[in-house]
Design a protein around this motif. Sequence first.
Motif, PDB file in Angstrom:
ATOM      1  N   ASN A   1     -12.704  21.879 126.423  1.00  0.00           N
ATOM      2  CA  ASN A   1     -12.962  20.838 126.588  1.00  0.00           C
ATOM      3  C   ASN A   1     -11.541  20.029 126.388  1.00  0.00           C
ATOM      4  N   PRO A   2     -10.898  19.680 127.529  1.00  0.00           N
ATOM      5  CA  PRO A   2      -9.544  19.074 127.311  1.00  0.00           C
ATOM      6  C   PRO A   2      -9.661  17.560 126.616  1.00  0.00           C
ATOM      7  N   LEU A   3     -10.894  16.938 126.559  1.00  0.00           N
ATOM      8  CA  LEU A   3     -10.825  15.509 126.197  1.00  0.00           C
ATOM      9  C   LEU A   3     -11.437  15.413 124.907  1.00  0.00           C
ATOM     10  N   TYR A   4     -11.670  16.927 124.337  1.00  0.00           N
ATOM     11  CA  TYR A   4     -12.120  16.777 122.808  1.00  0.00           C
ATOM     12  C   TYR A   4     -11.230  16.339 121.759  1.00  0.00           C
ATOM     13  N   GLY A   5      -9.835  16.556 122.043  1.00  0.00           N
ATOM     14  CA  GLY A   5      -8.956  16.203 121.250  1.00  0.00           C
ATOM     15  C   GLY A   5      -8.880  14.624 120.667  1.00  0.00           C
ATOM     16  N   LEU A   6      -9.169  13.931 121.817  1.00  0.00           N
ATOM     17  CA  LEU A   6      -9.184  12.516 121.571  1.00  0.00           C
ATOM     18  C   LEU A   6     -10.238  11.885 120.561  1.00  0.00           C
ATOM     19  N   ASP A   7     -11.432  12.565 120.392  1.00  0.00           N
ATOM     20  CA  ASP A   7     -12.337  11.868 119.608  1.00  0.00           C
ATOM     21  C   ASP A   7     -12.642  12.913 118.490  1.00  0.00           C
ATOM     22  N   ALA A   8     -12.192  14.193 118.424  1.00  0.00           N
ATOM     23  CA  ALA A   8     -12.652  15.125 117.437  1.00  0.00           C
ATOM     24  C   ALA A   8     -11.446  15.212 116.269  1.00  0.00           C
ATOM     25  N   PHE A   9     -11.886  14.457 115.143  1.00  0.00           N
ATOM     26  CA  PHE A   9     -10.951  14.501 114.131  1.00  0.00           C
ATOM     27  C   PHE A   9     -11.570  14.878 113.127  1.00  0.00           C
ATOM     28  N   ASP A  10     -10.886  15.353 112.055  1.00  0.00           N
ATOM     29  CA  ASP A  10     -11.076  15.900 110.670  1.00  0.00           C
ATOM     30  C   ASP A  10     -11.067  14.912 109.607  1.00  0.00           C
ATOM     31  N   ILE A  11     -12.078  14.997 108.942  1.00  0.00           N
ATOM     32  CA  ILE A  11     -12.504  13.872 107.723  1.00  0.00           C
ATOM     33  C   ILE A  11     -12.184  14.913 106.457  1.00  0.00           C
ATOM     34  N   ILE A  12     -11.144  14.402 105.813  1.00  0.00           N
ATOM     35  CA  ILE A  12     -10.614  15.101 104.583  1.00  0.00           C
ATOM     36  C   ILE A  12     -10.848  14.119 103.471  1.00  0.00           C
ATOM     37  N   LYS A  13     -11.688  14.517 102.531  1.00  0.00           N
ATOM     38  CA  LYS A  13     -11.910  13.941 101.166  1.00  0.00           C
ATOM     39  C   LYS A  13     -10.746  13.726 100.494  1.00  0.00           C
ATOM     40  N   VAL A  14     -10.316  12.496 100.117  1.00  0.00           N
ATOM     41  CA  VAL A  14      -9.070  12.541  98.959  1.00  0.00           C
ATOM     42  C   VAL A  14      -9.746  11.599  97.825  1.00  0.00           C
ATOM     43  N   GLY A  15     -10.972  11.414  97.521  1.00  0.00           N
ATOM     44  CA  GLY A  15     -11.523  10.782  96.359  1.00  0.00           C
ATOM     45  C   GLY A  15     -13.147  11.002  96.394  1.00  0.00           C
ATOM     46  N   GLU A  16     -13.676  10.351  95.386  1.00  0.00           N
ATOM     47  CA  GLU A  16     -15.058  10.498  95.317  1.00  0.00           C
ATOM     48  C   GLU A  16     -15.860  10.018  96.478  1.00  0.00           C
ATOM     49  N   ASN A  17     -15.221   8.541  96.850  1.00  0.00           N
ATOM     50  CA  ASN A  17     -15.879   7.968  97.852  1.00  0.00           C
ATOM     51  C   ASN A  17     -14.876   7.448  98.919  1.00  0.00           C
ATOM     52  N   GLU A  18     -13.912   8.177  99.075  1.00  0.00           N
ATOM     53  CA  GLU A  18     -12.914   7.846 100.168  1.00  0.00           C
ATOM     54  C   GLU A  18     -12.506   8.986 100.913  1.00  0.00           C
ATOM     55  N   SER A  19     -12.383   8.909 101.984  1.00  0.00           N
ATOM     56  CA  SER A  19     -11.831  10.106 103.164  1.00  0.00           C
ATOM     57  C   SER A  19     -10.851   9.619 104.109  1.00  0.00           C
ATOM     58  N   ILE A  20      -9.944  10.458 104.636  1.00  0.00           N
ATOM     59  CA  ILE A  20      -9.057  10.007 105.566  1.00  0.00           C
ATOM     60  C   ILE A  20      -9.137  10.680 106.805  1.00  0.00           C
ATOM     61  N   TYR A  21      -9.088  10.044 107.946  1.00  0.00           N
ATOM     62  CA  TYR A  21      -9.307  10.758 109.404  1.00  0.00           C
ATOM     63  C   TYR A  21      -7.827  11.489 109.360  1.00  0.00           C
ATOM     64  N   ALA A  22      -7.856  12.750 109.846  1.00  0.00           N
ATOM     65  CA  ALA A  22      -6.786  13.630 110.102  1.00  0.00           C
ATOM     66  C   ALA A  22      -7.018  14.563 111.202  1.00  0.00           C
ATOM     67  N   ILE A  23      -5.933  14.925 111.811  1.00  0.00           N
ATOM     68  CA  ILE A  23      -5.836  16.181 112.678  1.00  0.00           C
ATOM     69  C   ILE A  23      -5.138  17.245 112.421  1.00  0.00           C
ATOM     70  N   GLU A  24      -5.694  18.352 111.813  1.00  0.00           N
ATOM     71  CA  GLU A  24      -5.051  19.339 111.268  1.00  0.00           C
ATOM     72  C   GLU A  24      -4.271  20.041 112.356  1.00  0.00           C
ATOM     73  N   ASN A  25      -3.207  20.571 112.050  1.00  0.00           N
ATOM     74  CA  ASN A  25      -2.156  21.243 112.619  1.00  0.00           C
ATOM     75  C   ASN A  25      -2.794  22.148 113.540  1.00  0.00           C
ATOM     76  N   MET A  26      -3.575  23.074 113.173  1.00  0.00           N
ATOM     77  CA  MET A  26      -4.312  24.296 114.192  1.00  0.00           C
ATOM     78  C   MET A  26      -5.044  23.637 115.231  1.00  0.00           C
ATOM     79  N   HIS A  27      -5.891  22.461 114.632  1.00  0.00           N
ATOM     80  CA  HIS A  27      -6.579  21.917 115.722  1.00  0.00           C
ATOM     81  C   HIS A  27      -5.645  21.064 116.737  1.00  0.00           C
ATOM     82  N   PHE A  28      -4.818  20.332 116.259  1.00  0.00           N
ATOM     83  CA  PHE A  28      -3.627  19.715 117.064  1.00  0.00           C
ATOM     84  C   PHE A  28      -3.101  20.570 118.158  1.00  0.00           C
TER      85      PHE A  28
END
Length: 212
Positions: free
Chosen positions: A157-184
């Motif tokens: 799906n070529p459109l998948y990359g526009l909305d499929a983001f990785d959610i990485i936890k950086v704290g107990e109640n905090e996360s960041i949106y990221a696009i991992e290099n392999m997924h990118f």
Amino acid sequence: EFGLTPSSRSRIIAGNSKTKIYFSILLSSLVFTFCLVTAYIGLCVGVSSIIGGFQVNGIIFSTSNIVTMISSLFNNLHTNSEFYLKLVVTGIFVYIFVTSMTVFFATLFRSMGPCIPIIIILLIFMSSATMIVQIFSLQNPDEVIAKIMVELSRWLNPLYGLDAFDIIKVGENESIYAIENMHFASHIGCNCIYIAAFTLGGWAIFRKRDVK
């Protein structure tokens, strides 16, 4: 008729090859697309920044993306400059794909009439498939079938990359949106395959068509 207008015929008479004409049509379509997209994004970002400000590392919340909305209810989702850079690059390849697909179908049907609904239906289908896979994987993160669906979507799906983001936890109640290099890399690779297929397919069709 798309690509077979009097100007196209005159260019062939003038000695220009069909290959040059097809790629000039594709290039002009790309220029128009990116001018339109740049104006739209610039307007949206400008108006939004005036109203609420802009912070690269700020909290993100979206009512247009169901997965983002659900995730943000349970996590303080933040972004960073790397995320936006990868998102912009992904968006560039996605719009090149959409343009090459549009030119392909316009060349195939020789008319924009049937081309427009086909493109709209395909884009809606791809976007809906992305949302369904994301929701399913969010609800079943440890299921094997969910992981398989996500991986297949990244490559099919070529459109998948526009909305499929990785959610990485950086704290107990905090996360960041990221696009991992392999997924990118898989998002870019998927779009490149489709771009090449539609470009070469449209070029082959255009070369074999008679100009009446």
